[in-house]
Design an enzyme around this catalytic site. Sequence first.
Site, PDB file in Angstrom:
ATOM      1  N   ARG A   1      32.293 -72.193   6.393  1.00 19.16           N
ATOM      2  CA  ARG A   1      31.926 -70.800   6.652  1.00 19.16           C
ATOM      3  C   ARG A   1      32.776 -70.220   7.774  1.00 19.16           C
ATOM      4  O   ARG A   1      32.910 -70.808   8.831  1.00 19.16           O
ATOM      5  CB  ARG A   1      30.460 -70.719   7.054  1.00 19.16           C
ATOM      6  CG  ARG A   1      30.142 -69.393   7.705  1.00 19.16           C
ATOM      7  CD  ARG A   1      28.942 -68.756   7.176  1.00 19.16           C
ATOM      8  NE  ARG A   1      28.815 -67.431   7.747  1.00 19.16           N
ATOM      9  CZ  ARG A   1      27.668 -66.853   7.968  1.00 19.16           C
ATOM     10  NH1 ARG A   1      26.564 -67.460   7.660  1.00 19.16           N
ATOM     11  NH2 ARG A   1      27.625 -65.641   8.465  1.00 19.16           N
TER      12      ARG A   1
ATOM     13  N   ARG B   1      31.139 -64.395   2.481  1.00 18.20           N
ATOM     14  CA  ARG B   1      30.963 -65.722   3.069  1.00 18.20           C
ATOM     15  C   ARG B   1      30.802 -66.797   2.002  1.00 18.20           C
ATOM     16  O   ARG B   1      30.307 -66.516   0.909  1.00 18.20           O
ATOM     17  CB  ARG B   1      29.779 -65.736   4.042  1.00 18.20           C
ATOM     18  CG  ARG B   1      28.400 -65.522   3.520  1.00 18.20           C
ATOM     19  CD  ARG B   1      27.895 -64.089   3.416  1.00 18.20           C
ATOM     20  NE  ARG B   1      28.194 -63.166   4.499  1.00 18.20           N
ATOM     21  CZ  ARG B   1      27.428 -62.978   5.564  1.00 18.20           C
ATOM     22  NH1 ARG B   1      26.334 -63.672   5.718  1.00 18.20           N
ATOM     23  NH2 ARG B   1      27.757 -62.090   6.459  1.00 18.20           N
TER      24      ARG B   1
ATOM     25  N   ASP C   1      25.700 -68.740   3.329  1.00 18.61           N
ATOM     26  CA  ASP C   1      24.835 -68.179   4.357  1.00 18.61           C
ATOM     27  C   ASP C   1      23.452 -68.800   4.162  1.00 18.61           C
ATOM     28  O   ASP C   1      22.913 -68.766   3.048  1.00 18.61           O
ATOM     29  CB  ASP C   1      24.760 -66.659   4.121  1.00 18.61           C
ATOM     30  CG  ASP C   1      24.136 -65.904   5.273  1.00 18.61           C
ATOM     31  OD1 ASP C   1      24.112 -66.445   6.396  1.00 18.61           O
ATOM     32  OD2 ASP C   1      23.686 -64.771   5.041  1.00 18.61           O
TER      33      ASP C   1
ATOM     34  N   ASP D   1      19.649 -68.590   5.747  1.00 18.72           N
ATOM     35  CA  ASP D   1      18.764 -67.854   6.660  1.00 18.72           C
ATOM     36  C   ASP D   1      17.388 -68.499   6.676  1.00 18.72           C
ATOM     37  O   ASP D   1      16.778 -68.681   5.605  1.00 18.72           O
ATOM     38  CB  ASP D   1      18.591 -66.397   6.194  1.00 18.72           C
ATOM     39  CG  ASP D   1      19.841 -65.563   6.395  1.00 18.72           C
ATOM     40  OD1 ASP D   1      20.571 -65.817   7.370  1.00 18.72           O
ATOM     41  OD2 ASP D   1      20.085 -64.673   5.563  1.00 18.72           O
TER      42      ASP D   1
HETATM   43  N1  ROI Z   1      24.201 -58.981  -0.303  1.00 21.89           N
HETATM   44  C1  ROI Z   1      23.676 -59.736  -1.290  1.00 21.89           C
HETATM   45  N2  ROI Z   1      23.526 -59.204  -2.503  1.00 21.89           N
HETATM   46  N3  ROI Z   1      23.299 -61.022  -1.087  1.00 21.89           N
HETATM   47  C2  ROI Z   1      23.436 -61.601   0.136  1.00 21.89           C
HETATM   48  O1  ROI Z   1      23.095 -62.785   0.317  1.00 21.89           O
HETATM   49  C3  ROI Z   1      23.960 -60.843   1.194  1.00 21.89           C
HETATM   50  N4  ROI Z   1      24.093 -61.352   2.441  1.00 21.89           N
HETATM   51  C4  ROI Z   1      24.527 -60.635   3.441  1.00 21.89           C
HETATM   52  C5  ROI Z   1      24.965 -59.224   3.292  1.00 21.89           C
HETATM   53  C6  ROI Z   1      26.421 -59.098   3.690  1.00 21.89           C
HETATM   54  C7  ROI Z   1      24.079 -58.339   4.149  1.00 21.89           C
HETATM   55  N5  ROI Z   1      24.848 -58.743   1.929  1.00 21.89           N
HETATM   56  C8  ROI Z   1      24.344 -59.508   0.929  1.00 21.89           C
HETATM   57  O2  ROI Z   1      24.562 -61.176   4.641  1.00 21.89           O
END
Ligand code: ROI
Length: 167
Positions: free
Chosen positions: A92, A101, A104, A106
Amino acid sequence: MVETADSDDWIRCFIGLGSNLEHPVTQVASALLELERLPQCRNLIHSSLYRSDPVGPPGQPDYINAVACLETTLQPLALLDAMQALEQQHQRVRIQHWGPRTLDLDLLLYGDQQISNERLTVPHPYIQERSFVLYPLAEIAPQLSIPNQKSLAECLKNCEKGTLERI
Ligand code: ROI
């Protein structure tokens, strides 16, 4: 030393996964296996994978998302460390805020705890407004209540599905 809660104290957590670079389906699928193998974590279940347009800066590839649920005896910041180590393993890089990315992760929910410090806010601050989190979450935990927020069902009523599709 890894920080632990009492050894019997298994906390149910929800983790959002997202990728839009370097074969996103493979990134998310392998991250699910890696989460399952984390120390002091057990009983991982996960939603289907979903595809959606990017939220945030346009001109980036579509995202693949999923939500996982697991039980852990890791304390929140130890779990966050483990998740960030997995992100690093997936090379990443942070080029642009809200930019593309490879992976990610979370931490969406940690039991029914509310956490706010410089590294971590739980429940995740955008949980209520992101279809790519709410719909996968509803698939694996339809009855979920989100601490200090509306019920998941209520959040879903107020959140357009948009381009989100289950794959
Ligand atoms: N948009 C989508 N569709 N899915 C994501 O996981 C995602 N993650 C993000 C941002 C860039 C806000 N947009 C995203 O971090």
